[in-house]
Structure formats: C-alpha cells, structure tokens
Design an enzyme around this catalytic site. Structure first.
Site, PDB file in Angstrom:
ATOM      1  N   HIS B 321     -14.155 -28.535  12.630  1.00  0.00           N
ATOM      2  CA  HIS B 321     -14.151 -29.624  13.602  1.00  0.00           C
ATOM      3  C   HIS B 321     -15.552 -30.052  14.001  1.00  0.00           C
ATOM      4  O   HIS B 321     -15.759 -31.224  14.341  1.00  0.00           O
ATOM      5  CB  HIS B 321     -13.348 -29.225  14.850  1.00  0.00           C
ATOM      6  CG  HIS B 321     -11.879 -29.274  14.634  1.00  0.00           C
ATOM      7  ND1 HIS B 321     -11.180 -28.224  14.083  1.00  0.00           N
ATOM      8  CD2 HIS B 321     -10.965 -30.261  14.840  1.00  0.00           C
ATOM      9  CE1 HIS B 321      -9.898 -28.566  13.985  1.00  0.00           C
ATOM     10  NE2 HIS B 321      -9.751 -29.783  14.426  1.00  0.00           N
ATOM     11  N   GLY B 322     -16.481 -29.154  13.997  1.00  0.00           N
ATOM     12  CA  GLY B 322     -17.823 -29.554  14.392  1.00  0.00           C
ATOM     13  C   GLY B 322     -18.797 -28.404  14.294  1.00  0.00           C
ATOM     14  O   GLY B 322     -18.412 -27.241  14.401  1.00  0.00           O
TER      15      GLY B 322
END
Lengths: 368, 458
Positions: B321-322
């Site tokens: 996701h990041g």
C-alpha cells in the site's frame, strides 16, 4: 496446461440493479426534476425588482438570478444596461447609478441596471451569451470599460497564471486565455454545465441560501443546522449603501499611474467585447455602446497620449461596425472614486451628456 | 483520466461505439489497447514507456519459458524486473531514508541519494496483474498468449488499469480472445454499477474526506469525539472511494461485455478478520493468498508456521500500500488481529455465545483502529490521534448530521441487504427510487468533482 473459461463474477454486493425499463423510468424522473426545478422555483421565490434595483453584491456570481432579472426586465421592454461595476455603481447607492439618472431624465423606469461587479469583457461575453438570452430583440446599452485594456494582466494576457473575476464565464478553450490555467477537466465541466439551466439554479441556491457553498460544505460549517430552515424563499435584498465612501480618488491617496495599455488590435478583452456585440446583434438586439469615462486625470502626460490613441482606435472600430456608440469625455477629477468609477454626481453628468446626444435620445426613445 | 469527470464521458463516447463496431474483429484488441494507453497517458504520457516496458519484459519472460524451456530463468526475470520497478519507483526513497538513518545511527558519514521520481499512477496494480501471468504460466495454470497486442491489452485494459480489480490472466485473457457478448442487460447492469460507484465516490467519499482531512490535518487541535468520528468517517471514506472506483470499473467493463471480479462485498459486515479480508479488496487478498501465503506454506506446516506466514503476508500487503512504516504497522496489526480472531473463533463460546452483531462491531472497531495508522500522515500523527482519543477530553466534534445520516443510511441498507428483507429492496419501484435519489443527489448537490481516488497513490 489449462486455460479455463472465465467464471461468472458475482454482480455486486447490493441491489441497485435496474432493467432497461427501470433505467428509462429513472432517467425520466431525473430529467423531469432537472427541467422543472428552475421554472418552478421562479414561481416559489418572489421577485419584484423596483426601478433602481441592482443585483445584490452577495449575488454577484448568481447567474441564475441575473438571467431571471434579465428576463423580467426584457419582459417589461426596459432597456437593459449591462456592464461591470461602473454600471452596477461601485461607489454609489442604487438611487445614484447611471440607470437611475437615465430613468430620471427619461421620466419613467425604462432603464434596468444589469451591471455585475467584476464582469470584464471576457466574462461579460459569457454572461450575455449564456444568461441573457431573454435580451433577444430588446434594446441594450452596453458599457465598455477601457480599464480592462490598461495592462497585459488586466487584458488576461499575462503568461503566468493569475486570478480574475468570473472564470466560469470566460471562454474555456477558444480563444485561449493565457493566464487561465484551469485543468482540462474543470474547463470542460464549466463549458458543459453552463448549458444546463438547473446547474445555474443550484448555484443560485448555494449563493442565496448557503453562504456561497454547496450543501455538503455548508453542512461542514454548520454541522447541526437544518438546511431546510435556510431556504426562506427570500433572496438577499439589494445593498442600499454604497460599497465605498463618496471620496474623490486623489483624496484617497491614489497617485497618477503609468498604464501599459494594450492596443485594441492586440487586446483579448476588446476582441471578446466585439464578440459580445456580435452575439447581441445576432439576437436582434438594438445595441448602444458606451465607452468610458476613464479617469484621465490619473494618467501621466505620456499615458494620456497613449490613452487618446486607444480611445480613437476604439471609436474608429465602433464606427466601422456602424454601432451606435458614445465615447464619453472625462468627468471632472473630483467626480472619480478611482481609475474608472464615477462618484454620484459623475453619474448624473454622464446621463446628461448621453441624453444630449441625438443618437442616444433616439435609441432611448426606441426610434431606429 | 477519472471516471467521474467530463473528459471520461467524452472518452467513452468515442471509445465505446468504435469498440462495439470492432468487437470480434482483428481490430478489437488494437482499439482497446489504443484507448487504454490514451486513458493512462492522460496523466503523463511518459508513463506509457513504463507500462510498455513492463508488459514487454513479462511477455518475453513467458517466451523464454515456453520456447527455450528456461522456466526458472523466465520466472526470475519477470519477478526481478517487476519488483525492481516497484522498488525503484515506490520504495527507493523509503529504503534510502531508512538506510541513511541507520548509517547515521552507526556514525557512518555516508548519505545514499534517494531517487527523485514521481510514483506512476497504478504501478502496483498493473505490475501485480502482469506478474500473475508469468507465475501462472510457470505453474501451468495458463497458456502462453500468442498475441503481444492482446497481452498488452490484458495488462492495460483501461477500466481496471489504475486501481484494479487485479485480474488474473486465466479470467481476463479468454474474454479478450473471442467476441465479447454485449447484451442489453450488460448495458443496464453496467450502468447500474457505474451509477452506484459514482454516487459512492462523489456523494460519499469526497464529502467524508472534507471532515477527515480537516481533523487528520492537525490532530493536536481536536478532542476525542472528533478524532473518533474522523476515524469512523475515514473507514467509510476509503470504502466508498475504493469500492466506488471498482464499481465504476466493473460497470464500464460490463457494458463492454467483459466481466471483472467482485472486489468488495460489504466488508464492514464481516464477523471476523478472516472474513473481512474475504470481503475487502478481494482481488488483492486472493493475489497475496495465491502468490505469497500459499507458496510460503500456507496452513500446511503447523499452526506456528501458518501464523508466521500470515504475518509475512500481511506485512508485505501493508508495504504494497505504501512505502512508509505506518503501512507496515497497519499490515502487522491486521496480522495480529487475524491470529487473535482465528483463535477466538476456535472457542465454542465465541462462536456460539457471542452474537454475530457483537462480533461485527468488534471487527469494525478493530479495523477502524488500524485505519488510524493507514490515514495518519506520519507515525507521530497516528500516536497523537490514538493518545488524544484516550486522553483528549470532550470537545464538540462538529460532525455534520447530514454526513452521519448518509453513513447510517448506507450501513442500514447493507444490513437490510444481507437480511431477510433483501427481496424487498430488490423490488423494481425501490431500486428505481434509489437510483433516482442517487442521481438527483449527485446532480443537485455534488456538482463537478475532480478529486482523485485514494488508491491511485498506491
């Protein structure tokens, strides 16, 4: 190796699944609401403008209200006086505006003040094109303020992005406005939505009742308030007071200024003003163009020379188009509030000057 | 290009009729590929080089496996290349930052420069989609695609290119081979999905974002009620935003006769975290299940190993996701939660005595707790939010009643939909009323929205 047939994906996790007929019914409901909401609201919300009515400052960006006033005035066969804050009356009360003095001299209420603050010619073009359709076949007194050609920035020709009034009204794609850098999607949205009357109505509701915010953002600012209680069906009353004090420009500390004039041949604002005239003529309007009076006392000697050339050029171009026009002579210095806005006595003098012109008297009398 | 903007309407008005005309002909895939590249290049034409490169390398990897018989070489080439792309564009800055911190802590005067590159939109999605093809081919689950154009269309198909669902080659490629059947029902179903997604995005997600952004922008200024409500609101914002995108993507594809997988299934009605991940971002969860969790051993090697595999999978999912520690913590928390609920679910008391609605509430609260780390800009902010939730005292949260009403209505609708009243909400007049209400709400109250989707940043 196996390459199996795709499996049927579950439709969704909800029940919003309509058949063709149901979509037709839904479309009909939505279309009916969108088409009817604006005309029905005109019946619900009373509107009785008086002789000196001008659009309240708070409704400056309410183009639905402008269109309504335009329809109302055109319906009474009044002469529509359109332009920026010079027509609206930035430094004066409603009973001191140009349209008031013209009505006084005419002896009736034939002039309607449709001035909107900040409508430079590029914006005025959009205002007339999209929201003044009711003006078709009527007499229109349109004002051109040379201030909008007094620098490349005011002429919207600066290459750097800059803010200006009424971006929703200016041409979104052609002609290109160099300082207007809105994203493509935003421009396209504006270009499409100004053809949808209910969008203008929604904007009216936002401006008139929800502090110029959409319902969602208004609810953020007023979390516990009932939005329905805001809809009083009474639009803000016109401002009775002047927005600025009745003080001449030189007593307010404004000094003589050097302007970087843009010649009409290169001017975007002038080009769009000419487009506006063309739109009005195409709609069968009888048009009278009023130019100035710019505060020439604010100019340096060199600047005055340049301005004279601009003025002559404008007059020549207007006469080429066989438009009825009047380039107003400058008012006395003490009758200006700033570079272009007259003070109360200035408007009285402008009206007298206009009525002294045969062409204007004939225009005002409805003689061709 | 965003689905809910005017340029997309113009785009689809051009693309769709031509697609219908070229469907089943040799021009079908070239046209879809052209449209998809225009759609993707709209953000930045340079991104096209990247997607073309990624596509070409994976296609070549399968050729190496199929024609040279070098199966392991092809697989390694694909994985190294895809993870390398992600590593460079997504994790380069994160890695450099952490290495520099470590070097500084060790007193080594060395600074590794961080790559100063913009994260290409949707890279995590199309890289995973492309990589699944090479892995599936390696495993013998999918045939080699003979046409490069069709393969490139599979990787870049515009409805699901930038935020999923992450489709598998074995599901999507066969649909691109033949002539997709487009029935009148497909068109109306597609429209139904699109309108629902549009409503979720512009009426709900973008609206909730106003409150969430304000509170999470300066959490120190808010008391416990505002922080709690902003966290609940974010839970719904991200759900509406992402599932709204998915609905629109599935709707557009459906109108083209292409079926994309269900990606969300009322996740906040889950009664366990395992169930939550079967309902939330299903295409990603199943991707990680098939390509990370099961290859690690899954649940075949004892409970301890299974839980270790869960932790690894969820932490990697967080990192997907990041590139921030917050996402790692978010993934680790979910792993912990899954292990805990799995253990609880093994007890008869929890299974039989705790009402389902209580279990649903517990799962929702835990998911919200995890969202704090997902939404907070920094780890410090997340700690501030949690600390102030506990000790911030009461202050008027100024949470709009309109927003609360919208959330409660949707939640109630989802409960009704999963109850015995489902038949009632599926009746014609009710669906027409709901669709008209959604459209009128969008048209009258939302106006033009150009807000991007949250998951574009991943």
């Amino acid at each position: 190796m196996t390459d199996r047939e795709p499996t049927e994906a579950p439709f969704s996790s909800n029940a919003i699944r309509l058949t063709g007929r149901q979509w037709l019914a839904t479309g009909a409901i939505v279309l009916a609401v969108c088409l009817l909401v604006s005309p029905v609201w005109r019946l619900v919300e009373p509107f009785e403008p008086g002789a000196d009515y001008r659009i309240p400052y708070a409704l400056n960006s309410d183009y639905w209200h402008f269109a309504r006033y335009c329809r109302d005035a055109a319906g009474d066969d009044r002469i529509l006086v359109v332009g920026d804050s010079v027509i609206w009356g930035e430094y004066v009360r409603p009973q001191d505006t140009l349209s008031h003095h013209l009505n006084r001299l005419a002896g009736d209420e034939r002039f309607a003040n449709l001035g909107v603050n900040g409508t430079h010619p590029a914006a005025l073009d959009g205002l007339v094109r999209y929201y003044a359709r009711a003006a078709a076949g009527r007499r229109v007194l349109i004002h051109f303020n040379p201030l909008w050609m007094s620098s490349p920035r005011r002429d919207l020709q600066a290459q750097k992005e800059s803010q200006f009034n009424h971006p929703e009204l200016v041409p979104q794609f052609m002609p290109r406005i160099p300082c207007y850098k809105a994203p493509f999607a935003e421009r396209m949205g504006i270009a499409v939505e100004r053809h949808l009357p209910f969008r203008a109505w929604i904007n009216h509701m936002n401006v008139a009742y929800f502090d110029d915010m959409d319902l969602a953002n208004w609810a953020i600012e007023n979390p516990y308030a009932n939005p329905l209680s805001r809809i009083t069906c009474e639009t803000p009353a016109p401002t009775e007071d002047a927005r600025h004090e009745n003080t001449p420009w030189n007593e307010r500390g404004i000094k003589a200024t050097e302007f970087d004039w843009v010649a009409p041949v290169d001017s975007l604002q002038w080009r769009l003003f000419c487009d506006t005239l063309a739109t009005l003529v195409a709609r069968g309007c009888h048009v009278f163009v009023l130019v100035g009076p710019f505060n020439e006392h604010m100019l340096t000697p060199e600047g005055r020379e340049a301005y004279e050339a601009i003025k002559s050029d404008i007059a020549a171009r207007l006469s080429e188009n066989t438009s009825l026009y009047e380039v107003l002579p400058p008012l006395p210095s003490e009758l200006y509030g700033d570079a272009s806005h007259p003070l109360p006595d200035g408007y009285a003098q402008m009206a007298s000057h206009l009525y002294a012109q045969d062409s204007f008297s004939r225009f005002a009398a409805g003689e061709s | 290009m965003l689905f809910h903007t005017w340029p997309f309407l113009l785009f689809i008005l051009i693309v769709y009729p031509v697609y219908l005309a070229t469907r089943g002909t040799r021009l079908q895939c070239p046209w879809l590929l052209t449209a998809s590249y225009v759609f993707y290049g709209w953000w930045n034409p340079l991104y096209l080089l990247l997607i073309l490169y990624s596509t070409a390398v994976d296609y070549a990897a399968v050729l190496i496996m199929a024609q040279w018989g070098r199966r392991r070489l092809g697989l390694v080439l694909s994985i190294v290349n895809n993870l390398g792309l992600l590593g460079f564009f997504k994790y380069g800055g994160f890695a450099a930052e952490n290495l520099n911190a470590l070097l500084g802590w060790m007193g080594i005067p060395l600074a590794i420069p961080a790559p100063d590159v913009l994260l290409p939109v949707g890279i995590s999605f199309f890289v995973f989609q492309s990589m699944s093809y090479t892995i599936d081919f390696y495993r013998g689950n999918v045939e080699k695609e003979p046409s490069f154009i069709r393969y490139a269309t599979f990787v870049s198909l515009f409805p699901q290119l930038v935020a999923g669902p992450i489709e598998r080659a074995r599901e999507l490629l066969p649909q691109l081979r033949g002539k997709p059947e487009v029935t009148w029902e497909d068109v109306t179903d597609g429209l139904s999905l699109f309108v629902l997604g549009w409503f979720k995005k512009v009426a709900l997600a973008d609206y909730l974002a106003v409150y969430v952004d304000e509170v999470y922008g300066v959490p120190d200024l808010y008391g416990a009620p505002a922080l709690l409500l902003a966290t609940f609101a974010f839970a719904w914002q991200i759900y509406f935003d992402f599932s709204g995108y998915t609905d629109m993507a599935r709707g557009v594809a459906r109108m083209m006769g292409i079926r994309l997988m269900l990606n969300f299934n009322n996740p906040y009605l889950a009664a366990g975290l395992g169930e939550f991940w079967q309902r939330w971002h299903i295409s990603l969860s199943t991707w990680f299940r098939d390509y990370v969790y099961i290859p690690l051993g899954g649940n075949r090697r004892g409970t301890a190993r299974m839980y270790a595999n869960m932790v690894i999978t969820m932490v990697v999912s967080g990192l997907w996701h990041g590139a921030e520690w917050n996402f790692v913590i978010w993934g680790a928390l979910h792993a912990g939660g899954r292990i805990l609920t799995r253990e609880l679910e093994r007890t008869a008391f929890y299974r039989e005595r705790v009402p389902r609605c209580v279990r649903q509430a517990l799962v929702f609260l835990f998911v919200c707790f995890c969202w704090v780390f997902f939404r907070a800009d920094t780890f410090h902010d997340a700690v501030v939010v949690l600390k102030r939730m506990a000790t911030g005292g009461f202050a008027d949260p100024a949470f709009p009643l309109l927003m609360l009403g919208l959330i409660v209505s949707i939640w109630a609708y989802q409960f009704v939909y999963e109850s015995r009243l489902r038949a009632w909400v599926e009746r014609g007049p009710v669906t027409v009323a709901l669709a008209a209400a959604m459209l009128l709400y969008i048209v009258l109250f939302c106006g033009s929205s150009n807000e991007a989707f949250i998951y574009f940043q991943f």
